[in-house]
Design an enzyme around this catalytic site. Structure first.
Site, PDB file in Angstrom:
ATOM      1  N   LEU A   1     100.124  61.445 -54.587  1.00  0.00           N
ATOM      2  CA  LEU A   1      99.531  62.732 -54.185  1.00  0.00           C
ATOM      3  C   LEU A   1      99.478  62.801 -52.667  1.00  0.00           C
ATOM      4  O   LEU A   1      98.925  61.876 -52.044  1.00  0.00           O
ATOM      5  CB  LEU A   1      98.077  62.826 -54.674  1.00  0.00           C
ATOM      6  CG  LEU A   1      97.796  62.907 -56.165  1.00  0.00           C
ATOM      7  CD1 LEU A   1      96.288  62.791 -56.388  1.00  0.00           C
ATOM      8  CD2 LEU A   1      98.317  64.231 -56.726  1.00  0.00           C
ATOM      9  N   HIS A   2     100.018  63.845 -52.087  1.00  0.00           N
ATOM     10  CA  HIS A   2      99.798  64.012 -50.645  1.00  0.00           C
ATOM     11  C   HIS A   2      99.841  65.470 -50.195  1.00  0.00           C
ATOM     12  O   HIS A   2      99.568  65.767 -49.044  1.00  0.00           O
ATOM     13  CB  HIS A   2     100.807  63.198 -49.833  1.00  0.00           C
ATOM     14  CG  HIS A   2     102.180  63.802 -49.839  1.00  0.00           C
ATOM     15  ND1 HIS A   2     103.030  63.653 -50.899  1.00  0.00           N
ATOM     16  CD2 HIS A   2     102.811  64.580 -48.940  1.00  0.00           C
ATOM     17  CE1 HIS A   2     104.153  64.310 -50.639  1.00  0.00           C
ATOM     18  NE2 HIS A   2     104.049  64.883 -49.460  1.00  0.00           N
ATOM     19  N   ARG A   3     100.210  66.414 -51.100  1.00  0.00           N
ATOM     20  CA  ARG A   3     100.304  67.828 -50.699  1.00  0.00           C
ATOM     21  C   ARG A   3      98.939  68.330 -50.251  1.00  0.00           C
ATOM     22  O   ARG A   3      97.954  68.146 -50.983  1.00  0.00           O
ATOM     23  CB  ARG A   3     100.731  68.708 -51.883  1.00  0.00           C
ATOM     24  CG  ARG A   3     102.143  68.540 -52.321  1.00  0.00           C
ATOM     25  CD  ARG A   3     102.998  69.716 -51.879  1.00  0.00           C
ATOM     26  NE  ARG A   3     103.793  69.353 -50.731  1.00  0.00           N
ATOM     27  CZ  ARG A   3     104.878  68.586 -50.772  1.00  0.00           C
ATOM     28  NH1 ARG A   3     105.324  68.116 -51.909  1.00  0.00           N
ATOM     29  NH2 ARG A   3     105.523  68.309 -49.669  1.00  0.00           N
ATOM     30  N   PRO A   4      98.867  68.986 -49.080  1.00  0.00           N
ATOM     31  CA  PRO A   4      97.584  69.517 -48.618  1.00  0.00           C
ATOM     32  C   PRO A   4      96.876  70.344 -49.698  1.00  0.00           C
ATOM     33  O   PRO A   4      95.667  70.213 -49.885  1.00  0.00           O
ATOM     34  CB  PRO A   4      97.975  70.394 -47.424  1.00  0.00           C
ATOM     35  CG  PRO A   4      99.277  69.839 -46.939  1.00  0.00           C
ATOM     36  CD  PRO A   4      99.955  69.232 -48.127  1.00  0.00           C
TER      37      PRO A   4
ATOM     38  N   ASP B   1     103.111  65.020 -56.708  1.00  0.00           N
ATOM     39  CA  ASP B   1     103.301  66.336 -56.099  1.00  0.00           C
ATOM     40  C   ASP B   1     104.398  66.276 -55.042  1.00  0.00           C
ATOM     41  O   ASP B   1     104.560  67.187 -54.237  1.00  0.00           O
ATOM     42  CB  ASP B   1     101.979  66.877 -55.525  1.00  0.00           C
ATOM     43  CG  ASP B   1     101.369  65.970 -54.467  1.00  0.00           C
ATOM     44  OD1 ASP B   1     102.033  65.025 -54.014  1.00  0.00           O
ATOM     45  OD2 ASP B   1     100.209  66.227 -54.087  1.00  0.00           O
TER      46      ASP B   1
END
Ligand code: UD1
Length: 380
Positions: free
Chosen positions: A210-213, A294
Site C-alpha cells: 500500500l502506498h497510494r496517497p 494499490d
C-alpha cells in the site's frame, strides 16, 4: 555518436530502465548518461534496486529528495536543466509516471530537446492521482511514445496524438521480471520468514503493498483496508513490506495494533516487513497465493507470474491485466475485499494469459526504434 540521457527517480522507474540500459550496451555508437533525480533516496527504496538490477551507479545524482509536489517537481527541473545543457543529448528518455518523469520531460522540451516516453498512453481517467497528471503531461510533450498495451494506443489516438509517434512495444517491466526470475529463485527470504522449509514446499501466504496517497493518507480508508486484511490473515499470513509513507501514517493514525508483533517464523496475521529489494520481492510474489496491492506495476507482474491479484483501487490504468491476467480491481470497501479474497482462496488458481508483446523483448524493440529515429534525424 548518438547521445542519449535517461532520467529515473523512484523505485518503479529502476526496473523499467534496467533492460534498456542493458540493451544500449550493445551499441557502441550510442553514448548513454543515466541521471537519478534522487526522488527516492533511502537505501531500501533506491540503492538496493541498483545492485539487484545490475544497474551502474548513475552518472549524475541530483539528490532532490522529498517535498510537496511543486517543490519536488520544481527542484528536479532546476537541477536537471544544467545537466541537459552541459551534456547536450539528442534525446531524453523518461519512464513511468512519477514527478521525476514530468520534471525531466518538461525541462528537456523547453530546451528544444526531444523526449521519448516509455510506458506512454496509460490512463486511469482519475485526475486526482498525481501519476495521471504526470502521464498526460509527459505524453503531450513527447515525440516518441512507447506503449505497453493496446489500451494505451487507443487512449493516445483519442487524445489526437498522430499514429506515427505511437509504438506498441510491450512492457520493459516484464523484460526485467523475466530476466531476473531465476536469480530471484535463489533468494532466501522465504526461508527466513518460515514460509518454506529446507527449500521444499511453500506454506500458503498472501502479500500486501500500500502506498497510494488516496489509500494511506486517509485514516478511515487505511484502517478499513487493514481491518479487512487482518480478517484474511486469520487464514494465512499476509506479508506486508511497508513503504515509508505508509509506515509513518500507520504510526500516526494509531493503527499499529493491526500488525503482528510475533517474531516467530511462520507466524500468522499481517506480518510487517521493511521495503524489500527487487529480487526478494519478486521471489515473495512468485510464490504467493494472493497479492493485494494499490501499485500499478505489481498488477502487471502478478499477471505474468500467474498469481491472483486484488487491486485496492477504484480504477486501473492497466486494463490488460484484467482482460488477460489475474487482476481484479475491487476498490477499498472492507466487505468487498474480504469477499474477493475468500473467493480466490476457496478456488483453485486458473491459468492466465499474458498480454501481447509482454514477452521480454520490449527493450530491444525500443532501442531499435530509437536508433532508427536518431539516425534519420542526424541525416536531416
Ligand atoms: C512515488 C511516485 C509513485 C510511485 C512511488 C513508488 C510520484 C508522484 N509518486 O510515490 O507514483 O508509485 O514513488 O514508491 O512521483 N520517502 C522516504 N524515503 C525515500 C523517498 C520517500 O522516506 O527514499 C518518504 C518521504 O516521507 C516522502 C514520502 O515517502 O515524503 C513520499 O515520497 P515521494 O517520492 O514523494 O512519493 P511516493 O509516495 O514514494
Amino acid at each position: 555518436m548518438i547521445r542519449l540521457l535517461s532520467v529515473v527517480g523512484a523505485r518503479p522507474n529502476f526496473m523499467k530502465i534496467a533492460p534498456i540500459v542493458e540493451e544500449l550496451k550493445k551499441f557502441p555508437d550510442i553514448e548513454h548518461c543515466l541521471v537519478h533525480s534522487g526522488q527516492h533516496y533511502d537505501e531500501l527504496l533506491s540503492g538496493n534496486f541498483f545492485s539487484d538490477l545490475g544497474l551502474p551507479v548513475p552518472d549524475v545524482n541530483l539528490q532532490t529528495g522529498s517535498g510537496s509536489h511543486a517543490v519536488q517537481t520544481g527542484e528536479i527541473m532546476k537541477r536537471v536543466e544544467p545537466v541537459l545543457i552541459a551534456y547536450k543529448p539528442h534525446l531524453v528518455l523518461v519512464v513511468g509516471d512519477i514527478n521525476s518523469t514530468i520534471a525531466a520531460a518538461l525541462t528537456a522540451v523547453k530546451l528544444g530537446i526531444k523526449v521519448a516516453h516509455v510506458e506512454a498512453g496509460l490512463r486511469s481517467f482519475d485526475m486526482t492521482m498525481p501519476e495521471e497528471i504526470n502521464r498526460k503531461l509527459t505524453d503531450a510533450l513527447s515525440t516518441l511514445l512507447f506503449v505497453t498495451e493496446q489500451s494505451g494506443v487507443e487512449n493516445l489516438k483519442h487524445e489526437g496524438v498522430p499514429t506515427e509517434k505511437i509504438f506498441l512495444v510491450g512492457n520493459v517491466m516484464i523484460d526485467c521480471l523475466l530476466r531476473h526470475r531465476q536469480l530471484a529463485a535463489r533468494s532466501l527470504l522465504l526461508d527466513r520468514l518460515g514460509l518454506r522449509q529446507n527449500g521444499s514446499a511453500h506454506r500458503p501466504y498472501a502479500v500486501l503493498t500500500l502506498h497510494r496517497p488516496s489509500n494511506v493518507d486517509d485514516s478511515e480508508t487505511l484502517e478499513g483496508i487493514l481491518r479487512a486484511v487482518s480478517a484474511i490473515a486469520i487464514e494465512l499470513p499476509v506479508l506486508f513490506p511497508i513503504h515509508p509513507r505508509t509506515r509513518k501514517n500507520i504510526e500516526s493514525f494509531g493503527l499499529l495494533n493491526y500488525l503482528s508483533t510475533d517474531e516467530a517464523p511462520g507466524r500468522v496475521g499481517i506480518v510487517p516487513l521493511d521495503p524489500l529489494g527487487y529480487l526478494d520481492f519478486l521471489s515473495l510474489n512468485d510464490h504467493a497465493r494472493l497479492v493485494l496491492t494499490d501499485s500499478g506495476g505489481i498488477q502487471e507482474e502478478t499477471t505474468v507470474l500467474g498469481v491472483p491479484c486484488l487491486t485496492l483501487r477504484e480504477n486501473t490504468e492497466r486494463p490488460a491485466t484484467v482482460e488477460y491476467g489475474s487482476n481484479q480491481v475491487i476498490g477499498v470497501n472492507p466487505d468487498r475485499i474480504l469477499e474477493a479474497a475468500h473467493s480466490i482462496l476457496q478456488n483453485p488458481v486458473m491459468p492466465f494469459r499474458r498480454p501481447p508483446l509482454w514477452d521480454g523483448e520490449a527493450a530491444p524493440r525500443i532501442v531499435a526504434i530509437l536508433r532508427q529515429h536518431l539516425r534519420l534525424e542526424s541525416r536531416d
